[in-house]
Design a protein around this motif. Structure first.
Motif, mmCIF file in Angstrom:
data_model
loop_
_atom_site.group_PDB
_atom_site.id
_atom_site.type_symbol
_atom_site.label_atom_id
_atom_site.label_comp_id
_atom_site.label_asym_id
_atom_site.label_seq_id
_atom_site.Cartn_x
_atom_site.Cartn_y
_atom_site.Cartn_z
ATOM 1 N N LEU A 114 0.823 -1.206 0.000
ATOM 2 C CA LEU A 114 0.000 0.000 0.000
ATOM 3 C C LEU A 114 0.860 1.261 0.000
ATOM 4 C CD1 LEU A 114 -2.817 -0.955 2.555
ATOM 5 C CD2 LEU A 114 -2.959 -0.969 0.065
ATOM 6 N N ILE A 115 1.887 1.284 0.864
ATOM 7 C CA ILE A 115 2.695 2.487 1.040
ATOM 8 C C ILE A 115 3.601 2.751 -0.153
ATOM 9 C CG2 ILE A 115 4.513 3.550 2.444
ATOM 10 C CD1 ILE A 115 3.299 2.139 4.869
ATOM 11 N N PHE A 116 4.205 1.684 -0.688
ATOM 12 C CA PHE A 116 5.222 1.876 -1.726
ATOM 13 C C PHE A 116 4.703 1.688 -3.154
ATOM 14 C CE2 PHE A 116 7.753 0.964 2.049
ATOM 15 C CZ PHE A 116 8.706 1.974 1.974
ATOM 16 N N ILE A 117 3.513 1.123 -3.312
ATOM 17 C CA ILE A 117 2.990 0.893 -4.662
ATOM 18 C C ILE A 117 1.667 1.607 -4.885
ATOM 19 C CG2 ILE A 117 2.281 -0.827 -6.348
ATOM 20 C CD1 ILE A 117 5.242 -0.917 -5.717
ATOM 21 N N LEU A 118 0.639 1.228 -4.127
ATOM 22 C CA LEU A 118 -0.708 1.710 -4.416
ATOM 23 C C LEU A 118 -0.863 3.208 -4.174
ATOM 24 C CD1 LEU A 118 -3.513 1.031 -5.364
ATOM 25 C CD2 LEU A 118 -4.121 0.372 -3.032
ATOM 26 N N LEU A 119 -0.422 3.697 -3.010
ATOM 27 C CA LEU A 119 -0.577 5.121 -2.709
ATOM 28 C C LEU A 119 0.239 6.013 -3.655
ATOM 29 C CD1 LEU A 119 -0.753 5.193 1.186
ATOM 30 C CD2 LEU A 119 -2.511 5.943 -0.413
ATOM 31 N N PRO A 120 1.528 5.698 -3.925
ATOM 32 C CA PRO A 120 2.244 6.515 -4.914
ATOM 33 C C PRO A 120 1.581 6.485 -6.288
ATOM 34 C CG PRO A 120 3.796 5.214 -3.629
ATOM 35 C CD PRO A 120 2.426 4.724 -3.278
ATOM 36 N N PHE A 121 1.041 5.312 -6.666
ATOM 37 C CA PHE A 121 0.360 5.213 -7.961
ATOM 38 C C PHE A 121 -0.844 6.151 -8.006
ATOM 39 C CE2 PHE A 121 -3.222 3.282 -10.243
ATOM 40 C CZ PHE A 121 -2.731 3.343 -11.548
ATOM 41 N N GLN A 122 -1.607 6.215 -6.906
ATOM 42 C CA GLN A 122 -2.772 7.106 -6.880
ATOM 43 C C GLN A 122 -2.348 8.568 -6.982
ATOM 44 O OE1 GLN A 122 -4.850 5.300 -3.282
ATOM 45 N NE2 GLN A 122 -6.566 5.494 -4.677
ATOM 46 N N TYR A 123 -1.236 8.936 -6.358
ATOM 47 C CA TYR A 123 -0.735 10.303 -6.497
ATOM 48 C C TYR A 123 -0.276 10.573 -7.929
ATOM 49 C CZ TYR A 123 -0.858 11.947 -1.675
ATOM 50 O OH TYR A 123 -1.273 12.388 -0.441
ATOM 51 N N MET A 124 0.326 9.568 -8.571
ATOM 52 C CA MET A 124 0.774 9.754 -9.944
ATOM 53 C C MET A 124 -0.411 9.894 -10.902
ATOM 54 S SD MET A 124 3.933 7.004 -9.865
ATOM 55 C CE MET A 124 4.427 7.224 -11.576
ATOM 56 N N VAL A 125 -1.538 9.249 -10.572
ATOM 57 C CA VAL A 125 -2.754 9.421 -11.365
ATOM 58 C C VAL A 125 -3.347 10.803 -11.125
ATOM 59 C CG1 VAL A 125 -5.133 8.613 -11.683
ATOM 60 C CG2 VAL A 125 -3.270 6.956 -11.472
ATOM 61 N N GLN A 126 -3.347 11.227 -9.864
ATOM 62 C CA GLN A 126 -3.930 12.519 -9.517
ATOM 63 C C GLN A 126 -3.094 13.678 -10.041
ATOM 64 O OE1 GLN A 126 -4.873 12.929 -5.385
ATOM 65 N NE2 GLN A 126 -5.477 15.074 -5.548
ATOM 66 N N TYR A 127 -1.770 13.508 -10.054
ATOM 67 C CA TYR A 127 -0.880 14.576 -10.532
ATOM 68 C C TYR A 127 0.001 14.029 -11.653
ATOM 69 C CZ TYR A 127 -2.292 16.543 -6.055
ATOM 70 O OH TYR A 127 -3.035 17.003 -4.989
ATOM 71 N N PRO A 128 -0.567 13.869 -12.850
ATOM 72 C CA PRO A 128 0.196 13.314 -13.976
ATOM 73 C C PRO A 128 1.472 14.116 -14.224
ATOM 74 C CG PRO A 128 -2.131 13.489 -14.522
ATOM 75 C CD PRO A 128 -1.947 14.217 -13.222
ATOM 76 N N GLY A 129 2.551 13.414 -14.484
ATOM 77 C CA GLY A 129 3.818 14.080 -14.748
ATOM 78 C C GLY A 129 4.807 13.958 -13.612
ATOM 79 N N ILE A 130 4.323 13.664 -12.381
ATOM 80 C CA ILE A 130 5.253 13.516 -11.264
ATOM 81 C C ILE A 130 5.909 12.144 -11.324
ATOM 82 C CG2 ILE A 130 3.846 15.044 -9.830
ATOM 83 C CD1 ILE A 130 3.031 12.576 -8.196
ATOM 84 N N THR A 131 7.078 12.039 -10.769
ATOM 85 C CA THR A 131 7.819 10.776 -10.761
ATOM 86 C C THR A 131 7.366 9.899 -9.594
ATOM 87 O OG1 THR A 131 9.587 11.664 -9.362
ATOM 88 C CG2 THR A 131 9.796 11.945 -11.767
ATOM 89 N N TYR A 132 7.808 8.644 -9.618
ATOM 90 C CA TYR A 132 7.482 7.737 -8.522
ATOM 91 C C TYR A 132 8.042 8.262 -7.207
ATOM 92 C CZ TYR A 132 7.907 3.751 -5.390
ATOM 93 O OH TYR A 132 7.861 2.937 -4.285
ATOM 94 N N GLN A 133 9.274 8.802 -7.240
ATOM 95 C CA GLN A 133 9.897 9.325 -6.021
ATOM 96 C C GLN A 133 9.086 10.484 -5.448
ATOM 97 O OE1 GLN A 133 13.936 10.619 -6.531
ATOM 98 N NE2 GLN A 133 14.273 11.012 -4.361
ATOM 99 N N GLU A 134 8.582 11.360 -6.325
ATOM 100 C CA GLU A 134 7.755 12.474 -5.859
ATOM 101 C C GLU A 134 6.447 11.967 -5.279
ATOM 102 O OE1 GLU A 134 9.173 16.021 -8.921
ATOM 103 O OE2 GLU A 134 7.672 14.542 -9.562
ATOM 104 N N GLY A 135 5.885 10.919 -5.885
ATOM 105 C CA GLY A 135 4.667 10.326 -5.337
ATOM 106 C C GLY A 135 4.906 9.714 -3.973
ATOM 107 N N LEU A 136 6.067 9.079 -3.799
ATOM 108 C CA LEU A 136 6.406 8.476 -2.516
ATOM 109 C C LEU A 136 6.601 9.547 -1.448
ATOM 110 C CD1 LEU A 136 6.894 5.650 -1.390
ATOM 111 C CD2 LEU A 136 9.331 5.955 -1.835
ATOM 112 N N MET A 137 7.213 10.673 -1.811
ATOM 113 C CA MET A 137 7.378 11.775 -0.868
ATOM 114 C C MET A 137 6.027 12.368 -0.482
ATOM 115 S SD MET A 137 10.538 12.017 -0.098
ATOM 116 C CE MET A 137 10.516 13.624 0.703
#
Length: 410
Positions: free
Chosen positions: A216-239
């Motif tokens: 959840l923390i390292f895959i699903l939640l960053p993925f949802q942030y990347m969907v919500q803010y297209p263009g951000i990297t995985y590292q930015e989603g994790l932050m």
């Protein structure tokens, strides 16, 4: 609600909070925890202080598939089908499929889609009811069906149908927490079905829990942030995930103590979105929206989002320290009652599913006020649904038991 970062508001917004505001914030946190203890002490003479036996619980759950108790299964399928069709019919937006399938996705278009979904869900009484069902009755039916299908496999298709509806509606809403809570609730259903009420990280169950948490923390939640803010990297989603789980909860809560009552007066009980259904002041009276609109746009009527905070933020905005103490005592008393009810009840599918639904509702206390959580997110409403199902099921059983000689002639 835990004070992770005292200076988070300054570091993220450049807003230097006064010592008085920091003192209000910390004092309210201390009062909250003290009130929790007081609430437990007060509730014990009324609700009891029985403890749940791990051995008895495991025996009850292992026998679940062989139990012949019908519970609420006479009336429940009709209720579940109605809730699923009603909610899906009113909230589903076909244009979201086109949105996700197109390659031209930006943060602005995604935000517009979220705002559109929220505006649609609040446009009329029926849509508000369907939106409430998405957080309450729909997950409740899903959790109950999880256990019922272990007794009778003919309910398995209904379980998967409602799971798909619940997952899709939470996905298109753009709210990251909805999908996470549904998956976490199903994990608790599985945990209970194995007869466990606690998790030891050294056991097989505990290792699975760690694996799911990391997923959840390292895959699903960053993925949802990347969907919500297209263009951000995985590292930015994790932050962004790390900030949401730590600093964000402190920042939004601190702002409630900064704004009320220094900038705006206390609301005196008008912060609940449930009571605002019957008024025309939804945006103005919601403290999270007022604060976000004030700082971002200098417009407290802006309805494009909200800065949610723990329940004590709205309690403070309403009634200052008195609101913090009162709501904390009420919450822990209610949870004490639910716990004792669960211990003293037969572990049937409806009891297990309702208890998990109520448990998942408590997560909304970390980002919303007490009354909204009680009525709009299921902390009180799901238990009312359970009582209604039991009542209608009892009436049907009693009707079947009436001897023919006592039935009125037509």
């Amino acid at each position: 609600m835990i004070p992770f970062n005292v200076d988070i508001t300054y570091r993220q917004m450049g807003l230097q909070l006064s010592d008085q505001v920091i003192l209000r914030w910390l004092a309210s946190l201390v009062l909250m925890y003290i009130s929790f203890v007081v609430g437990i002490i007060i509730s014990r003479p009324f609700f009891g202080k029985r403890k749940l036996s791990r051995k008895e619980f495991k025996q009850d759950l292992l026998k679940l598939a062989t139990k012949k108790r019908k519970d609420v299964r006479d009336i429940f399928p009709f209720f579940a089908i109605f809730v699923a069709i009603f909610t899906f019919w009113l909230l589903w937006r076909p244009d979201f499929i086109d949105y996700f399938l197109t390659g031209d996705i930006t943060a602005e278009t995604y935000k517009a889609a979220r705002v559109s979904f929220g505006a649609n869900a609040n446009n009329g009484v029926l849509l508000r009811i369907a939106s409430t069902f998405r957080f309450t009755a729909l997950p409740l039916c899903l959790y109950i069906l999880f256990f019922i299908r272990k007794i009778n496999t003919k309910y398995t298709p209904l379980f998967w149908a409602i799971f798909c509806i619940t997952f899709l509606l939470n996905l298109i809403s753009g709210q990251k927490g909805g999908v996470i809570l549904i998956l976490l609730g199903l994990f608790l259903c599985w945990l209970f079905s194995t007869g466990h009420i606690t998790i030891s990280l050294t056991t097989k169950v505990g290792k699975r829990f760690i694996g799911i948490a990391l997923l959840l923390i390292f895959i699903l939640l960053p993925f949802q942030y990347m969907v919500q803010y297209p263009g951000i990297t995985y590292q930015e989603g994790l932050m962004a995930v790390a900030n949401r789980l730590s600093g964000e909860v402190s920042r939004t809560l601190q702002l409630h103590f900064h704004v009320y009552p220094d900038i705006f007066p206390h609301l005196n009980g008008a912060s609940s979105s449930f009571t605002n259904i019957f008024t025309d002041n939804d945006v103005v009276l919601d403290p999270g929206r007022v604060i976000r609109g004030y700082f971002l746009f200098s417009d407290i009527t802006d309805a494009t989002g909200t800065w949610n905070a723990a329940f004590i933020g709205a309690a403070w905005a309403d009634f200052s320290y008195f609101g913090v103490v009162l709501q904390s005592i009420l919450i822990v008393s209610l949870l004490s009652y639910y716990h004792q009810w669960f211990i003293g009840s037969h572990k049937t599918p409806s009891v297990l599913g309702t208890y998990i639904a109520l448990s998942m509702s408590t997560f909304f206390l970390s980002e919303g006020n007490f009354l909204t959580t009680l009525f709009s997110f299921g902390l009180g409403l799901n238990f009312i649904f359970y009582l209604m199902l039991r009542r209608f099921s009892s009436l049907k059983k009693n009707k079947k038991k009436i001897p023919k000689s006592l039935k009125p002639s037509i």
